[in-house]
Design a protein around this motif. Sequence first.
Motif, PDB file in Angstrom:
ATOM      1  N   THR A  37      40.359  -0.900   9.121  1.00 53.15           N
ATOM      2  CA  THR A  37      41.504  -1.632   9.659  1.00 53.15           C
ATOM      3  C   THR A  37      42.678  -0.686   9.847  1.00 53.15           C
ATOM      4  O   THR A  37      43.019   0.078   8.933  1.00 53.15           O
ATOM      5  N   TYR A  38      43.309  -0.763  11.039  1.00 52.68           N
ATOM      6  CA  TYR A  38      44.529   0.004  11.302  1.00 52.68           C
ATOM      7  C   TYR A  38      45.706  -0.962  11.303  1.00 52.68           C
ATOM      8  O   TYR A  38      45.673  -2.009  11.956  1.00 52.68           O
ATOM      9  N   LEU A  39      46.753  -0.627  10.549  1.00 48.03           N
ATOM     10  CA  LEU A  39      47.944  -1.479  10.496  1.00 48.03           C
ATOM     11  C   LEU A  39      49.198  -0.635  10.694  1.00 48.03           C
ATOM     12  O   LEU A  39      49.324   0.456  10.139  1.00 48.03           O
ATOM     13  N   GLU A  40      50.105  -1.154  11.469  1.00 52.94           N
ATOM     14  CA  GLU A  40      51.385  -0.485  11.651  1.00 52.94           C
ATOM     15  C   GLU A  40      52.255  -0.690  10.411  1.00 52.94           C
ATOM     16  O   GLU A  40      51.920  -1.470   9.516  1.00 52.94           O
ATOM     17  N   LYS A  41      53.388  -0.032  10.364  1.00 56.20           N
ATOM     18  CA  LYS A  41      54.309  -0.151   9.238  1.00 56.20           C
ATOM     19  C   LYS A  41      54.825  -1.590   9.108  1.00 56.20           C
ATOM     20  O   LYS A  41      55.004  -2.292  10.103  1.00 56.20           O
ATOM     21  N   ASP A  42      55.031  -2.021   7.858  1.00 55.26           N
ATOM     22  CA  ASP A  42      55.570  -3.344   7.529  1.00 55.26           C
ATOM     23  C   ASP A  42      54.652  -4.488   7.936  1.00 55.26           C
ATOM     24  O   ASP A  42      55.124  -5.585   8.261  1.00 55.26           O
ATOM     25  N   LYS A  43      53.356  -4.258   7.903  1.00 54.52           N
ATOM     26  CA  LYS A  43      52.392  -5.317   8.185  1.00 54.52           C
ATOM     27  C   LYS A  43      51.716  -5.744   6.874  1.00 54.52           C
ATOM     28  O   LYS A  43      51.421  -4.914   6.014  1.00 54.52           O
ATOM     29  N   ASN A  44      51.466  -7.052   6.755  1.00 52.07           N
ATOM     30  CA  ASN A  44      50.830  -7.566   5.549  1.00 52.07           C
ATOM     31  C   ASN A  44      49.324  -7.329   5.567  1.00 52.07           C
ATOM     32  O   ASN A  44      48.651  -7.574   6.567  1.00 52.07           O
ATOM     33  N   ARG A  55      36.609  -8.877   0.517  1.00 52.44           N
ATOM     34  CA  ARG A  55      36.527  -7.446   0.282  1.00 52.44           C
ATOM     35  C   ARG A  55      37.811  -6.938  -0.366  1.00 52.44           C
ATOM     36  O   ARG A  55      38.858  -7.581  -0.273  1.00 52.44           O
ATOM     37  N   PHE A  56      37.716  -5.810  -1.076  1.00 52.04           N
ATOM     38  CA  PHE A  56      38.918  -5.141  -1.569  1.00 52.04           C
ATOM     39  C   PHE A  56      39.148  -3.912  -0.694  1.00 52.04           C
ATOM     40  O   PHE A  56      38.326  -3.591   0.179  1.00 52.04           O
ATOM     41  N   TYR A  57      40.264  -3.224  -0.918  1.00 53.68           N
ATOM     42  CA  TYR A  57      40.687  -2.210   0.038  1.00 53.68           C
ATOM     43  C   TYR A  57      40.902  -0.842  -0.602  1.00 53.68           C
ATOM     44  O   TYR A  57      41.327  -0.722  -1.742  1.00 53.68           O
ATOM     45  N   MET A  58      40.587   0.187   0.223  1.00 52.85           N
ATOM     46  CA  MET A  58      40.864   1.568  -0.158  1.00 52.85           C
ATOM     47  C   MET A  58      41.688   2.206   0.954  1.00 52.85           C
ATOM     48  O   MET A  58      41.423   1.987   2.141  1.00 52.85           O
ATOM     49  N   ILE A  59      42.705   2.969   0.549  1.00 53.71           N
ATOM     50  CA  ILE A  59      43.594   3.572   1.553  1.00 53.71           C
ATOM     51  C   ILE A  59      43.028   4.912   2.019  1.00 53.71           C
ATOM     52  O   ILE A  59      42.876   5.844   1.224  1.00 53.71           O
ATOM     53  N   HIS A  60      42.695   4.974   3.312  1.00 53.97           N
ATOM     54  CA  HIS A  60      42.230   6.237   3.899  1.00 53.97           C
ATOM     55  C   HIS A  60      43.432   7.094   4.298  1.00 53.97           C
ATOM     56  O   HIS A  60      43.488   8.291   3.988  1.00 53.97           O
ATOM     57  N   LYS A  61      44.400   6.471   4.945  1.00 57.31           N
ATOM     58  CA  LYS A  61      45.648   7.150   5.294  1.00 57.31           C
ATOM     59  C   LYS A  61      46.789   6.148   5.197  1.00 57.31           C
ATOM     60  O   LYS A  61      46.602   4.949   5.447  1.00 57.31           O
ATOM     61  N   GLY A  62      47.966   6.648   4.798  1.00 59.09           N
ATOM     62  CA  GLY A  62      49.120   5.761   4.740  1.00 59.09           C
ATOM     63  C   GLY A  62      49.520   5.419   3.315  1.00 59.09           C
ATOM     64  O   GLY A  62      49.166   6.096   2.358  1.00 59.09           O
ATOM     65  N   SER A 107      48.968   2.773   8.458  1.00 55.70           N
ATOM     66  CA  SER A 107      47.898   2.937   7.466  1.00 55.70           C
ATOM     67  C   SER A 107      46.533   2.611   8.045  1.00 55.70           C
ATOM     68  O   SER A 107      46.400   1.735   8.907  1.00 55.70           O
ATOM     69  N   ILE A 108      45.527   3.337   7.545  1.00 55.29           N
ATOM     70  CA  ILE A 108      44.133   3.036   7.843  1.00 55.29           C
ATOM     71  C   ILE A 108      43.472   2.639   6.530  1.00 55.29           C
ATOM     72  O   ILE A 108      43.499   3.395   5.559  1.00 55.29           O
ATOM     73  N   LEU A 109      42.900   1.438   6.508  1.00 53.42           N
ATOM     74  CA  LEU A 109      42.305   0.908   5.282  1.00 53.42           C
ATOM     75  C   LEU A 109      40.803   0.750   5.436  1.00 53.42           C
ATOM     76  O   LEU A 109      40.314   0.385   6.506  1.00 53.42           O
ATOM     77  N   TYR A 110      40.090   1.026   4.359  1.00 51.89           N
ATOM     78  CA  TYR A 110      38.662   0.730   4.289  1.00 51.89           C
ATOM     79  C   TYR A 110      38.492  -0.565   3.493  1.00 51.89           C
ATOM     80  O   TYR A 110      38.903  -0.649   2.334  1.00 51.89           O
TER      81      TYR A 110
END
Length: 639
Positions: A37-44, A55-62, A107-110
């Motif tokens: 998932t790609y999210l811009e700044k200030d996104k929930n 699912r739970f999340y891991m931060i790839h970038k951001g 941010s890019i989330l796994y």
Amino acid sequence: MKNTIAERIADFIKSFPPFDQLSKEDLYAIAKEVNITYLEKDKNVYTEGEAPHDRFYMIHKGAIALKKEINGKLETVDRFDEGDIFGLRPLFAKEHYAITALTEEESILYGVPLATFKPLITQNRDVVDFLIESFASNTENPFSKEMHGSLYDNRLDVVANDKELFELQPVRYTKKVITAKAETKIKHIGRLMKQHRIGSIVIEDDNIPIGIVTDEDLRNKVVTGEHSIENNVSQIMSSPVLCYPKGVSISQAQLTMMKHNVSHLCVTADGTPNSKIIGIISQQDITVMRGSNPTVLMKAIKRSKSTKELRHIRKKIMVLLDGFMEQNIPLTQTSKIIFELNDATVKRIIERCILKMEKQPPVSFAWMSFGSQGRKEQLLHTDQDNGIVFDGVEENELETVRDYFLLLAKKVNKRLNIIGFDFCPADIMAKNPKWCLSLDEWKNQFNQWTSNTGDDEILLSSIFFDFDITYGDASLTNQLSEHIFLITKNNHLFLSKLGASALRSASPLGFFRQFLVEQDGEYKDFFDIKKRAIMPIVDAGRLFALSNQIKNINNTAERFEKMAELFPEDEEFYLSCSYTSKALLKFRTKHGLLHNDDGRFIELAALTKEEKMKLKRCFKTIARVQELIKLKYNINNFM
């Protein structure tokens, strides 16, 4: 055909816990199911009150900020960056999100599916360790206050060894925090550190932490000439301050320090940098606490050279117990560890006392622990209950042999008293000639108690029938145990009298469902939890063990669990008795630690409504088991 995207994901996640504990095959299996998932700044990512994702999340970038509404304002309670995971606890607890996760930058989330990941819990011990010791953040801690408070809590049964239990303890932080203002001169900071002999000072504004300065900052930033001692401390302090609430575990604090390369954490009222300072945690605090690791303590006991050393170690055992209670570790594991440490302590004292004797023991012997220690239920500082059984000798040698063991017992009892085990008021100790007997004398003693049974004999039976060997020849205690089961088998008269004794303490609740309290004396209006609640359930467990020939099990909870196995049609009832015995012991232990006593007398006014309700549920079980005893053992003739 290989999935190159999955390979890249696997290559990334393998460097971070808990994925670094997985095999290459498992990593690839997870990576194939990951959602990017790609999210811009200030996104929930998710919001407070929202139903949990799959699912739970891991931060790839951001970077991700965890925010919670406090006094009508959305406050940041924690932050995560590359490699961190979050959103895990709600999935396991099956509850809605308690916080909002918001991107602080692109941010890019796994997204890792729980359905794929969860089976690994039962397959990989190290993954279990990670989940237990360090969830995504302190605000998503699986051992949070919301999940505390249950006397019947078996949530941590997955914990398997003492090292893990130690790591789950809360860090003991320093409550007296030396603080300064941002405009304080660096030279004054140095003077404060010297005056108080400390290595850090928290910089505050209206008692809110805004920075921290350590002796390392002085070495690296001032002594090198980078900053003048006339500068304000704000120029060299680290900010923002890493904060946690009180109760943060050792493992969590240590992992945070390692991750952020810091040596201090601030403890605040709500665990955020926006609330009142209440303490400071240093790496030194954790190092000191490691001295209370059960494995370390056991090694220290075995190599101790003096009673003074053992007394000091005994204090650390109580620190360990306090940590287990505060972190709500299941009583089953807690009892086993504290029992082993207590037992090793007594054994070490006996070993050292034998060395101080002029000669070695003349015959084989065994040191027996009675009562709560014999049942593996002695957690707090209570009085001694012990005795000696020695191998048979010729009549003309009996008193000479006994004199040797009485002298040995006198030395042991004295040292046990020094380290914190009070002398028994009833003198049920091995230094008493009545309880320093040959095997045949012990057998004759039990014969008398079970065949010519009066009130005194029943009282003594309730103490001496629960014994465990601490030191010496196990064949002696095994023979004694076999003899007890032989003379009580089908001894209906004795068992009925034992049953009647178990009913002497009536239900802990009076006619109007009120707690029965002491009517006079030092503890007037206090509730005697030992006499009115613990002993009735202990007496019942002993009675069932004897009448059903349950051998080699002295612990009350385990006796009822065995009854549940033997009588599956009443499994639920017997398991409730097991839970009750553990709950009451845990309750007494908590109050004993709180008031630094044996926890026997409880001030009802100090109990919360929830605590009273839990106790009353235990009392219902006691009433049920007493009704069963009346019916099963024909008690009416002895009441």
